[in-house]
Design a protein around this motif. Sequence first.
Motif: not given
Length: 156
Positions: A18-23
């Motif tokens: 949870v709250d992990q981000e990907f671009v």
Amino acid sequence: MSTPSPAPRGLYFEDFSVDQEFVSPARTVTLTDIVNFACLSGDFNEVHTNFEYCKTTQFGSPIAHGPLVYAIMGGLQYASGINDGTLLALLQITDWKMLNVVQHGDTIRLHSRVLAKKETSKQDRGVVTFRRQCIKQDGVVAQEMTATLLYRRRPN
């Protein structure tokens, strides 16, 4: 003799937090993309296909179809590698908002943040919910949505 399949390079359910981000990588939307989508979908609305008409609108030139941008966002998530060999299904899209137009020549990226994870009754899969945003080259958010996807769990 069969050739073994390569191991998936995508992320398994357990790899998300949870709250992990990907671009994602970036992709420039072209006039060809817009015209091809009009042909594929049959949506030849003038705001997408008629330069002269668009000169009379606030956009000035043809804009990408909202569903085209959505489709490109899916492709960008795949291009990021996180779905490769581990995604099982798209379960739901909610809160889909078109906030700003995408025109030919705009370069977009997909920004995703994990909102939630949920185990399922089946031991081989789990549900991951993302907040997805399509971000243009100038930092403007073009679209956003909540996407719920089904991923494989890591084999034992």
